[in-house]
Write a protein that holds these residues in place. Structure first.
Motif, PDB file in Angstrom:
ATOM      1  N   PRO A 108     110.705  57.517 -32.699  1.00 11.93           N
ATOM      2  CA  PRO A 108     111.525  56.371 -32.278  1.00 11.93           C
ATOM      3  C   PRO A 108     110.982  55.675 -31.032  1.00 11.93           C
ATOM      4  O   PRO A 108     110.863  54.453 -30.986  1.00 11.93           O
ATOM      5  CB  PRO A 108     112.900  56.997 -32.029  1.00 11.93           C
ATOM      6  CG  PRO A 108     112.935  58.212 -32.892  1.00 11.93           C
ATOM      7  CD  PRO A 108     111.533  58.737 -32.857  1.00 11.93           C
ATOM      8  N   ALA A 109     110.639  56.486 -30.017  1.00 14.88           N
ATOM      9  CA  ALA A 109     110.143  55.901 -28.770  1.00 14.88           C
ATOM     10  C   ALA A 109     108.786  55.247 -28.976  1.00 14.88           C
ATOM     11  O   ALA A 109     108.506  54.161 -28.450  1.00 14.88           O
ATOM     12  CB  ALA A 109     110.059  56.979 -27.694  1.00 14.88           C
ATOM     13  N   GLU A 110     107.909  55.886 -29.746  1.00 12.86           N
ATOM     14  CA  GLU A 110     106.570  55.318 -29.959  1.00 12.86           C
ATOM     15  C   GLU A 110     106.636  54.038 -30.776  1.00 12.86           C
ATOM     16  O   GLU A 110     105.943  53.057 -30.475  1.00 12.86           O
ATOM     17  CB  GLU A 110     105.671  56.343 -30.643  1.00 12.86           C
ATOM     18  CG  GLU A 110     104.228  55.872 -30.762  1.00 12.86           C
ATOM     19  CD  GLU A 110     103.292  56.942 -31.301  1.00 12.86           C
ATOM     20  OE1 GLU A 110     102.291  56.579 -31.925  1.00 12.86           O
ATOM     21  OE2 GLU A 110     103.581  58.136 -31.089  1.00 12.86           O
ATOM     22  N   ASN A 111     107.461  54.036 -31.821  1.00 13.45           N
ATOM     23  CA  ASN A 111     107.583  52.819 -32.633  1.00 13.45           C
ATOM     24  C   ASN A 111     108.164  51.660 -31.822  1.00 13.45           C
ATOM     25  O   ASN A 111     107.762  50.505 -31.993  1.00 13.45           O
ATOM     26  CB  ASN A 111     108.457  53.096 -33.859  1.00 13.45           C
ATOM     27  CG  ASN A 111     107.726  53.916 -34.909  1.00 13.45           C
ATOM     28  OD1 ASN A 111     106.505  54.019 -34.880  1.00 13.45           O
ATOM     29  ND2 ASN A 111     108.466  54.508 -35.827  1.00 13.45           N
ATOM     30  N   TYR A 502     100.477  60.099 -31.385  1.00 21.10           N
ATOM     31  CA  TYR A 502     100.127  60.331 -29.978  1.00 21.10           C
ATOM     32  C   TYR A 502     101.305  60.814 -29.132  1.00 21.10           C
ATOM     33  O   TYR A 502     101.184  61.786 -28.386  1.00 21.10           O
ATOM     34  CB  TYR A 502      99.566  59.032 -29.382  1.00 21.10           C
ATOM     35  CG  TYR A 502      99.534  59.020 -27.876  1.00 21.10           C
ATOM     36  CD1 TYR A 502      98.690  59.887 -27.176  1.00 21.10           C
ATOM     37  CD2 TYR A 502     100.354  58.155 -27.143  1.00 21.10           C
ATOM     38  CE1 TYR A 502      98.658  59.878 -25.788  1.00 21.10           C
ATOM     39  CE2 TYR A 502     100.323  58.148 -25.753  1.00 21.10           C
ATOM     40  CZ  TYR A 502      99.475  59.008 -25.073  1.00 21.10           C
ATOM     41  OH  TYR A 502      99.446  59.001 -23.715  1.00 21.10           O
ATOM     42  N   TRP A 503     102.457  60.156 -29.248  1.00 21.43           N
ATOM     43  CA  TRP A 503     103.528  60.340 -28.283  1.00 21.43           C
ATOM     44  C   TRP A 503     104.335  61.606 -28.580  1.00 21.43           C
ATOM     45  O   TRP A 503     105.381  61.585 -29.212  1.00 21.43           O
ATOM     46  CB  TRP A 503     104.426  59.112 -28.254  1.00 21.43           C
ATOM     47  CG  TRP A 503     105.414  59.087 -27.120  1.00 21.43           C
ATOM     48  CD1 TRP A 503     106.773  59.042 -27.227  1.00 21.43           C
ATOM     49  CD2 TRP A 503     105.126  59.092 -25.719  1.00 21.43           C
ATOM     50  NE1 TRP A 503     107.348  59.030 -25.985  1.00 21.43           N
ATOM     51  CE2 TRP A 503     106.360  59.051 -25.027  1.00 21.43           C
ATOM     52  CE3 TRP A 503     103.942  59.136 -24.969  1.00 21.43           C
ATOM     53  CZ2 TRP A 503     106.446  59.045 -23.643  1.00 21.43           C
ATOM     54  CZ3 TRP A 503     104.034  59.126 -23.581  1.00 21.43           C
ATOM     55  CH2 TRP A 503     105.264  59.084 -22.941  1.00 21.43           C
ATOM     56  N   GLY A 504     103.831  62.716 -28.095  1.00 20.83           N
ATOM     57  CA  GLY A 504     104.498  63.999 -28.266  1.00 20.83           C
ATOM     58  C   GLY A 504     103.788  65.045 -27.426  1.00 20.83           C
ATOM     59  O   GLY A 504     102.662  64.832 -26.952  1.00 20.83           O
ATOM     60  N   GLU A 505     104.438  66.172 -27.193  1.00 19.96           N
ATOM     61  CA  GLU A 505     103.796  67.214 -26.392  1.00 19.96           C
ATOM     62  C   GLU A 505     102.606  67.774 -27.152  1.00 19.96           C
ATOM     63  O   GLU A 505     102.696  68.030 -28.358  1.00 19.96           O
ATOM     64  CB  GLU A 505     104.780  68.336 -26.043  1.00 19.96           C
ATOM     65  CG  GLU A 505     105.297  69.154 -27.199  1.00 19.96           C
ATOM     66  CD  GLU A 505     106.567  68.603 -27.788  1.00 19.96           C
ATOM     67  OE1 GLU A 505     107.451  69.404 -28.113  1.00 19.96           O
ATOM     68  OE2 GLU A 505     106.681  67.371 -27.954  1.00 19.96           O
ATOM     69  N   PRO A 506     101.462  67.948 -26.484  1.00 21.33           N
ATOM     70  CA  PRO A 506     100.277  68.481 -27.161  1.00 21.33           C
ATOM     71  C   PRO A 506     100.519  69.901 -27.667  1.00 21.33           C
ATOM     72  O   PRO A 506     101.220  70.690 -27.034  1.00 21.33           O
ATOM     73  CB  PRO A 506      99.197  68.469 -26.073  1.00 21.33           C
ATOM     74  CG  PRO A 506      99.685  67.471 -25.063  1.00 21.33           C
ATOM     75  CD  PRO A 506     101.182  67.573 -25.093  1.00 21.33           C
ATOM     76  N   ILE A 507      99.962  70.214 -28.812  1.00 18.71           N
ATOM     77  CA  ILE A 507     100.052  71.575 -29.335  1.00 18.71           C
ATOM     78  C   ILE A 507      99.066  72.442 -28.552  1.00 18.71           C
ATOM     79  O   ILE A 507      97.878  72.139 -28.489  1.00 18.71           O
ATOM     80  CB  ILE A 507      99.738  71.596 -30.843  1.00 18.71           C
ATOM     81  CG1 ILE A 507     100.859  70.860 -31.587  1.00 18.71           C
ATOM     82  CG2 ILE A 507      99.597  73.023 -31.355  1.00 18.71           C
ATOM     83  CD1 ILE A 507     100.661  70.745 -33.070  1.00 18.71           C
ATOM     84  N   PRO A 508      99.534  73.531 -27.933  1.00 14.71           N
ATOM     85  CA  PRO A 508      98.706  74.299 -26.992  1.00 14.71           C
ATOM     86  C   PRO A 508      97.746  75.274 -27.682  1.00 14.71           C
ATOM     87  O   PRO A 508      97.790  76.483 -27.456  1.00 14.71           O
ATOM     88  CB  PRO A 508      99.749  75.031 -26.156  1.00 14.71           C
ATOM     89  CG  PRO A 508     100.880  75.259 -27.111  1.00 14.71           C
ATOM     90  CD  PRO A 508     100.914  74.057 -28.003  1.00 14.71           C
ATOM     91  N   TYR A 535      97.087  53.743 -28.493  1.00 14.44           N
ATOM     92  CA  TYR A 535      97.767  54.908 -29.065  1.00 14.44           C
ATOM     93  C   TYR A 535      98.331  54.647 -30.460  1.00 14.44           C
ATOM     94  O   TYR A 535      98.847  55.553 -31.103  1.00 14.44           O
ATOM     95  CB  TYR A 535      98.928  55.332 -28.152  1.00 14.44           C
ATOM     96  CG  TYR A 535      99.960  54.246 -27.972  1.00 14.44           C
ATOM     97  CD1 TYR A 535     101.020  54.124 -28.865  1.00 14.44           C
ATOM     98  CD2 TYR A 535      99.874  53.327 -26.941  1.00 14.44           C
ATOM     99  CE1 TYR A 535     101.962  53.126 -28.731  1.00 14.44           C
ATOM    100  CE2 TYR A 535     100.814  52.328 -26.793  1.00 14.44           C
ATOM    101  CZ  TYR A 535     101.845  52.223 -27.689  1.00 14.44           C
ATOM    102  OH  TYR A 535     102.767  51.224 -27.564  1.00 14.44           O
ATOM    103  N   ALA A 536      98.259  53.389 -30.942  1.00 17.26           N
ATOM    104  CA  ALA A 536      98.831  53.063 -32.250  1.00 17.26           C
ATOM    105  C   ALA A 536      98.122  53.851 -33.342  1.00 17.26           C
ATOM    106  O   ALA A 536      96.899  54.042 -33.281  1.00 17.26           O
ATOM    107  CB  ALA A 536      98.713  51.568 -32.525  1.00 17.26           C
ATOM    108  N   PRO A 537      98.846  54.346 -34.344  1.00 19.45           N
ATOM    109  CA  PRO A 537      98.234  55.153 -35.403  1.00 19.45           C
ATOM    110  C   PRO A 537      97.287  54.332 -36.259  1.00 19.45           C
ATOM    111  O   PRO A 537      97.513  53.159 -36.524  1.00 19.45           O
ATOM    112  CB  PRO A 537      99.436  55.641 -36.227  1.00 19.45           C
ATOM    113  CG  PRO A 537     100.474  54.600 -35.993  1.00 19.45           C
ATOM    114  CD  PRO A 537     100.284  54.132 -34.573  1.00 19.45           C
ATOM    115  N   ALA A 538      96.198  54.994 -36.685  1.00 19.18           N
ATOM    116  CA  ALA A 538      95.231  54.339 -37.563  1.00 19.18           C
ATOM    117  C   ALA A 538      94.822  55.296 -38.668  1.00 19.18           C
ATOM    118  O   ALA A 538      93.714  55.285 -39.141  1.00 19.18           O
ATOM    119  CB  ALA A 538      94.010  53.890 -36.768  1.00 19.18           C
TER     120      ALA A 538
END
Length: 549
Positions: A108-111, A502-508, A535-538
C-alpha cells in the motif's frame, strides 16, 4: 444556555488528558506476597515475590497503512469499538495497554509513493503525521509513548530476528513453485490477498507464476489451528468457515509411471517420469481411466521443452512437487518434444493463464482440456495404459497438482469424460433405490455401463483381487498394494512471505556461492533497507542494488 461547542470542549479536555498522562500505560500495582508483621518489622522487599493487585488487558488494533492522504471512514469504525472496550476495562480497574502504530512497509505504501512520484520514506513520514493528527483529534485512549512504526530499524530488527528463528527451525524456506502473481503490482500474493481471483489492492487478474520466493510453513500448524477452534467461544458458523479454510483431507499419494510412446515397441516400456497424485478415494483406483495434470504442473513444461519454445516461461521447468521424479531418456533438446500436439497444448496454457481460480473451479462450468498426445500413464493397480490430459479444473497448489480421474464415481471427472469420450469404469457396486424393480434394474445397468455417475460408497467390483471388499478396508489395502503412502493434505497454503518489491524489511539471509543460504549473525541485526533512487518494480528478477545512492 449557550450551545454546545464541541471544538472548544474537546480541545480543552484532550489537553488535560495529555498533560495528566491519563492514557499512559501504568504498570499494575504490586504488594509483597508476605505481608509485614504486626509489630511493623516486616521482611525486606529485596528479591521478594510480588502479588499483582490489578488485572491487565492488552487491546490491539490493526495498525493502519499510511498509504493515503488521511483516514477513511473504515478506520474509526473499527477503532471506536476497541476504544469503547479498552475504556470499559479501565473503568473496571484493569491496567490497559492500548498502543497505536503504523504498518508502513509493504504494497500500500509503495504503490502510493509510485502514484505520487515520491520516495516511500518521504510519503510515509508525511502520511503518518496526518493520520496521527486525525486520530488524536478523535480522542482515542492510545498511549502515544508506545507508538510503533514498522519502518523503524529498531522495530524491524526484531521481525528479522523472528524470521531467523523460523529459518533455523525449518519454518521459513525458499520455494520455486507456482504462486499467485499480480502483473500490475509485480509481486507475489498469498491466497488471502485475493478477492475472487483478483489482487485485492489493484483489482488485476492474478496469474500463476513459478518464481523463487521465501515462504512461511504455516501448514505445520494446521492441526493445532483446527483443535484450537474447539476451545474458542465463537459462533459455530464462524468456526466452521475456519475449518473449511484449513481444509484437512486424509488420503494417499500414489505414483503413476509415464512413458513415451516412441519406445512402445520395446519389450519393456521405459518410463520417462513418475507423477504423484493425491486422492481421498484410493478404493476407486481400478476405475482411474485417465490422468489429469494442472496446466501449471512442472511436468507439462518439461514435456513441452523444445527449441521453438525457447525464451518462454516453459523453457525452465520449475522443481517438481515433492515425491515426483523426472527422468528423460536421451534428453529433450532441440525439436525433440515428446508431446505430438505441443502447439495445441501451448495454446491451451495461454488461455488458462488468464482465468481466475474461481472461474476454473466453479461448479457446473463447461469442462475444457487437452490431451498430451505422445505419452501415456500406467495405472499402478491394473497396469493399463491411460491417457494424460491437462485441464484447468485441476489446481497446481492443491494436493500434488495432478489427479487420477475416476469418472464413474466423481461428478467432475464424469462430465469431463463424457465431453471428451473417455472410458468410464464402475468399480463400486451400486446400492440404488427405485419405485419398481424394472426401474431399479435400469438404473443399475446405467451405472454399470458408465452412463450414470455413482458417488456413494459400497463394496468393490471390477477391482481384481479386491472384488467384494468394503470400500473402507479397500483404501488401505490398495494403497499398500501399489506402494502408495497415506498422507494428510490441507487447503491451507504456506504463506508467501517475500514480495519481490523494494519497500519492506530486508530478509536477513546471505546467498553465499560456497555455503549456500546463510543467516546473518544476530548481533549484526538489523540489516537495514538500502536507500535507492529508483524503486519501482520492473519484474521479479530485476535487482535494485545497482541504483543505490
Amino acid at each position: 444556555m449557550n450551545g454546545y461547542d464541541h471544538t472548544k470542549i474537546e480541545k480543552k479536555w484532550q489537553r488535560v488528558w495529555k498533560e495528566t498522562g491519563l492514557y499512559k500505560t501504568k504498570e499494575p500495582k504490586s504488594t509483597p506476597l508476605n505481608p509485614p508483621s504486626k509489630d511493623g518489622g516486616g521482611e525486606s522487599s529485596s528479591g521478594q515475590k510480588l502479588k499483582v493487585n490489578s488485572q491487565k488487558s492488552y487491546v490491539l488494533d490493526m495498525f493502519p497503512y499510511p498509504s493515503g492522504d488521511g483516514l477513511h471512514v473504515g478506520h474509526p469504525k473499527g477503532y471506536i469499538a476497541t476504544d469503547v472496550y479498552s475504556r470499559h476495562k479501565k473503568m473496571q480497574g484493569h491496567s490497559i495497554l492500548h498502543p497505536m502504530g503504523w504498518d508502513a512497509f509493504g504494497l500500500p505504501a509503495e504503490n502510493y509513493a509510485i502514484k505520487n512520484k515520491v520516495h516511500p520514506a518521504i510519503a510515509v513520514r508525511k502520511n503518518i503525521k496526518r493520520f496521527k493528527s486525525q486520530l488524536e483529534r478523535i480522542g482515542f485512549n492510545y498511549d502515544w509513548e508506545r507508538e510503533i512504526n514498522t519502518t523503524d530499524p529498531d522495530y524491524y530488527k526484531w521481525t528479522q530476528w523472528i524470521f531467523l528463528q523460523m529459518f533455523k527451525a525449518g519454518l521459513a524456506f525458499q520455494s520455486h513453485e507456482p504462486i499467485n502473481w499480480c502483473p500490475s503490482c509485480q509481486t507475489g500474493l498469498a491466497n488471502e490477498d485475493l478477492e475472487d481471483g483478483k489482487c485485492e489492492r489493484c483489482g488485476s487478474v492474478v496469474e500463476k507464476k513459478a518464481i523463487p520466493q521465501w515462504v512461511l510453513r504455516i501448514t505445520k500448524y494446521a492441526d493445532r489451528l483446527l483443535s484450537g477452534l474447539d476451545a474458542l467461544n465463537w459462533p459455530e458458523y464462524i468456526k466452521e468457515s475456519q475449518r473449511n479454510w484449513i481444509g484437512r483431507s486424509e488420503g494417499a499419494e500414489i505414483g503413476f509411471k509415464i512413458y513415451d510412446l516412441r519406445f512402445k515397441k520395446e519389450e519393456k516400456k521405459e518410463d520417462v517420469a513418475e507423477v504423484k497424485v493425491f486422492t481421498t478415494r484410493a478404493d476407486t483406483l481400478f476405475g482411474a481411466t485417465y490422468l489429469v495434470l494442472a496446466p501449471e504442473h512442472p511436468l507439462v513444461a518439461q514435456f513441452l521443452s523444445s527449441s521453438r519454445m525457447r525464451g518462454s516461461s516453459l523453457d525452465s521447468p520449475a522443481p517438481l512437487p515433492e515425491g515426483s521424479s523426472r527422468r528423460v531418456r536421451g534428453g529433450s533438446t532441440g525439436n525433440d518434444s515428446k508431446i505430438e500436439n505441443a502447439d495445441e497444448v501451448a495454446e491451451y496454457l495461454g488461455k488458462t493463464k488468464g482465468k481466475t481460480e474461481i472461474e476454473r473451479t466453479t461448479e457446473g462450468k463447461e469442462k475444457t482440456g487437452v490431451e498430451l498426445k505422445g505419452i501415456k500413464a500406467i495405472n499402478p493397480a491394473n497396469q493399463e495404459e491411460i491417457p494424460i490430459w491437462i485441464a484447468d479444473y485441476v489446481l497446481a497448489d492443491y494436493g500434488t497438482g495432478a489427479i487420477m480421474a475416476v469418472p464413474a464415481h466423481d461428478e467432475r471427472d464424469f462430465q469431463f469424460a463424457k465431453k471428451f469420450n473417455l472410458p468410464v469404469q464402475c468399480v463400486i457396486r451400486p446400492m440404488l433405490t427405485a419405485d419398481t424393480p424394472e426401474e431399479l434394474e435400469e438404473r443399475r445397468e446405467s451405472v454399470l455401463e458408465g452412463k450414470e455417475c455413482y458417488v456413494q460408497n459400497g463394496d468393490l467390483i471390477n477391482s481384481g483381487k479386491f472384488d467384494g471388499v468394503n470400500w473402507i478396508d479397500a483404501k488401505s489395502k490398495i494403497v499398500k498394494f501399489v506402494d502408495g503412502k497415506v498422507v494428510t493434505k490441507y487447503k491451507l497454503r504456506d504463506w508467501v512471505f517475500s514480495r519481490q518489491r523494494y519497500w519492506g524489511e530486508p530478509i536477513p539471509l546471505i546467498h553465499c556461492p560456497k555455503c549456500g543460504v546463510v543467516p546473518v549473525p544476530e548481533k549484526e541485526l538489523p540489516v537495514k533497507l538500502p536507500n535507492v533512487k529508483s524503486y519501482a518494480p520492473a519484474g521479479w528478477f530485476v535487482l535494485v542494488l545497482p541504483s543505490l545512492s
